[in-house]
Design a protein around this motif. Sequence first.
Motif, PDB file in Angstrom:
ATOM      1  N   VAL A  21     -62.197 -23.529 -22.714  1.00  0.00           N
ATOM      2  CA  VAL A  21     -62.605 -23.142 -21.366  1.00  0.00           C
ATOM      3  C   VAL A  21     -63.660 -24.120 -20.850  1.00  0.00           C
ATOM      4  O   VAL A  21     -64.680 -24.338 -21.486  1.00  0.00           O
ATOM      5  CB  VAL A  21     -63.171 -21.706 -21.320  1.00  0.00           C
ATOM      6  CG1 VAL A  21     -63.585 -21.341 -19.910  1.00  0.00           C
ATOM      7  CG2 VAL A  21     -62.157 -20.709 -21.855  1.00  0.00           C
ATOM      8  N   THR A  23     -66.082 -25.264 -17.415  1.00  0.00           N
ATOM      9  CA  THR A  23     -66.661 -24.739 -16.182  1.00  0.00           C
ATOM     10  C   THR A  23     -66.877 -25.892 -15.220  1.00  0.00           C
ATOM     11  O   THR A  23     -67.594 -26.841 -15.553  1.00  0.00           O
ATOM     12  CB  THR A  23     -68.000 -24.033 -16.460  1.00  0.00           C
ATOM     13  OG1 THR A  23     -67.774 -22.964 -17.381  1.00  0.00           O
ATOM     14  CG2 THR A  23     -68.596 -23.485 -15.171  1.00  0.00           C
ATOM     15  N   THR A  52     -63.904 -16.277  -8.118  1.00  0.00           N
ATOM     16  CA  THR A  52     -63.675 -17.108  -9.295  1.00  0.00           C
ATOM     17  C   THR A  52     -62.280 -17.709  -9.234  1.00  0.00           C
ATOM     18  O   THR A  52     -61.303 -16.997  -9.014  1.00  0.00           O
ATOM     19  CB  THR A  52     -63.829 -16.286 -10.593  1.00  0.00           C
ATOM     20  OG1 THR A  52     -65.132 -15.701 -10.603  1.00  0.00           O
ATOM     21  CG2 THR A  52     -63.646 -17.160 -11.828  1.00  0.00           C
ATOM     22  N   GLU A  54     -59.442 -20.412 -11.220  1.00  0.00           N
ATOM     23  CA  GLU A  54     -59.095 -20.874 -12.556  1.00  0.00           C
ATOM     24  C   GLU A  54     -57.830 -21.718 -12.505  1.00  0.00           C
ATOM     25  O   GLU A  54     -56.919 -21.436 -11.728  1.00  0.00           O
ATOM     26  CB  GLU A  54     -58.895 -19.685 -13.490  1.00  0.00           C
ATOM     27  CG  GLU A  54     -58.608 -20.056 -14.922  1.00  0.00           C
ATOM     28  CD  GLU A  54     -58.508 -18.832 -15.811  1.00  0.00           C
ATOM     29  OE1 GLU A  54     -59.552 -18.393 -16.331  1.00  0.00           O
ATOM     30  OE2 GLU A  54     -57.392 -18.315 -15.968  1.00  0.00           O
ATOM     31  N   GLU A  56     -55.048 -23.416 -15.404  1.00  0.00           N
ATOM     32  CA  GLU A  56     -54.680 -23.275 -16.805  1.00  0.00           C
ATOM     33  C   GLU A  56     -53.593 -24.271 -17.160  1.00  0.00           C
ATOM     34  O   GLU A  56     -52.680 -24.516 -16.375  1.00  0.00           O
ATOM     35  CB  GLU A  56     -54.188 -21.850 -17.055  1.00  0.00           C
ATOM     36  CG  GLU A  56     -53.922 -21.539 -18.488  1.00  0.00           C
ATOM     37  CD  GLU A  56     -53.554 -20.075 -18.687  1.00  0.00           C
ATOM     38  OE1 GLU A  56     -52.610 -19.826 -19.444  1.00  0.00           O
ATOM     39  OE2 GLU A  56     -54.185 -19.204 -18.070  1.00  0.00           O
ATOM     40  N   ARG A  66     -58.302 -24.033 -20.094  1.00  0.00           N
ATOM     41  CA  ARG A  66     -58.600 -23.439 -18.801  1.00  0.00           C
ATOM     42  C   ARG A  66     -59.846 -24.069 -18.216  1.00  0.00           C
ATOM     43  O   ARG A  66     -60.759 -24.437 -18.938  1.00  0.00           O
ATOM     44  CB  ARG A  66     -58.817 -21.939 -18.940  1.00  0.00           C
ATOM     45  CG  ARG A  66     -57.541 -21.192 -19.247  1.00  0.00           C
ATOM     46  CD  ARG A  66     -57.783 -19.736 -19.404  1.00  0.00           C
ATOM     47  NE  ARG A  66     -58.481 -19.548 -20.680  1.00  0.00           N
ATOM     48  CZ  ARG A  66     -59.222 -18.503 -20.970  1.00  0.00           C
ATOM     49  NH1 ARG A  66     -59.387 -17.549 -20.099  1.00  0.00           N
ATOM     50  NH2 ARG A  66     -59.817 -18.400 -22.135  1.00  0.00           N
ATOM     51  N   ARG A  68     -62.614 -23.180 -15.042  1.00  0.00           N
ATOM     52  CA  ARG A  68     -63.023 -22.147 -14.088  1.00  0.00           C
ATOM     53  C   ARG A  68     -64.107 -22.665 -13.159  1.00  0.00           C
ATOM     54  O   ARG A  68     -64.928 -23.491 -13.533  1.00  0.00           O
ATOM     55  CB  ARG A  68     -63.591 -20.933 -14.831  1.00  0.00           C
ATOM     56  CG  ARG A  68     -62.578 -20.135 -15.543  1.00  0.00           C
ATOM     57  CD  ARG A  68     -63.200 -18.854 -16.033  1.00  0.00           C
ATOM     58  NE  ARG A  68     -62.240 -18.151 -16.856  1.00  0.00           N
ATOM     59  CZ  ARG A  68     -62.537 -17.530 -17.975  1.00  0.00           C
ATOM     60  NH1 ARG A  68     -63.766 -17.501 -18.404  1.00  0.00           N
ATOM     61  NH2 ARG A  68     -61.599 -16.927 -18.653  1.00  0.00           N
TER      62      ARG A  68
END
Length: 166
Positions: A21, A23, A52, A54, A56, A66, A68
Amino acid sequence: MTPAPGDEAARGPTREGREDVLTAHDRAGIDAWARAMGTTVRQVDEDWESITYEAESTGPDGVRLRCRYRYRIPPVAAMRRLARTHVVGMVHEVDGARCHHVRRVIPMGTTDSELRHNAVLIASALIDLQRHGRCGAGAATLVPYMVVPALEWEGRPPGGPTHRRG
């Protein structure tokens, strides 16, 4: 505008606690990551104070990746959204038991009855989309038991404790 060296926006996405993940620091960062990975950005969550996004993808080793980005809504606009937010409680039967779901939604409408009706429609669609596979919740089987403006919500079921949550 070109970011200055060392500017957070110039660095692009950074890793969260888990390796899969990332950011992003801004919308341009997540858009660039999605383009590089050959995927699209989608909205995954929204409340009165933030949205939010995202993207993927799957890495070459098969690991799910992912990225975000959480857009914080400016405070004045966030307070207007909070004033329009409704808390909707819905229930349905599963194998003889009652299954409860609560969602915060921001309906559109001009009258109180129209706002309440639209809040139920949005909440039932969200619950169907998010929970149908887990508990069988469907828009046709959900029954609303609570539709309350968020600013008036006490955070207790009917007949429950009388204290207010902070």
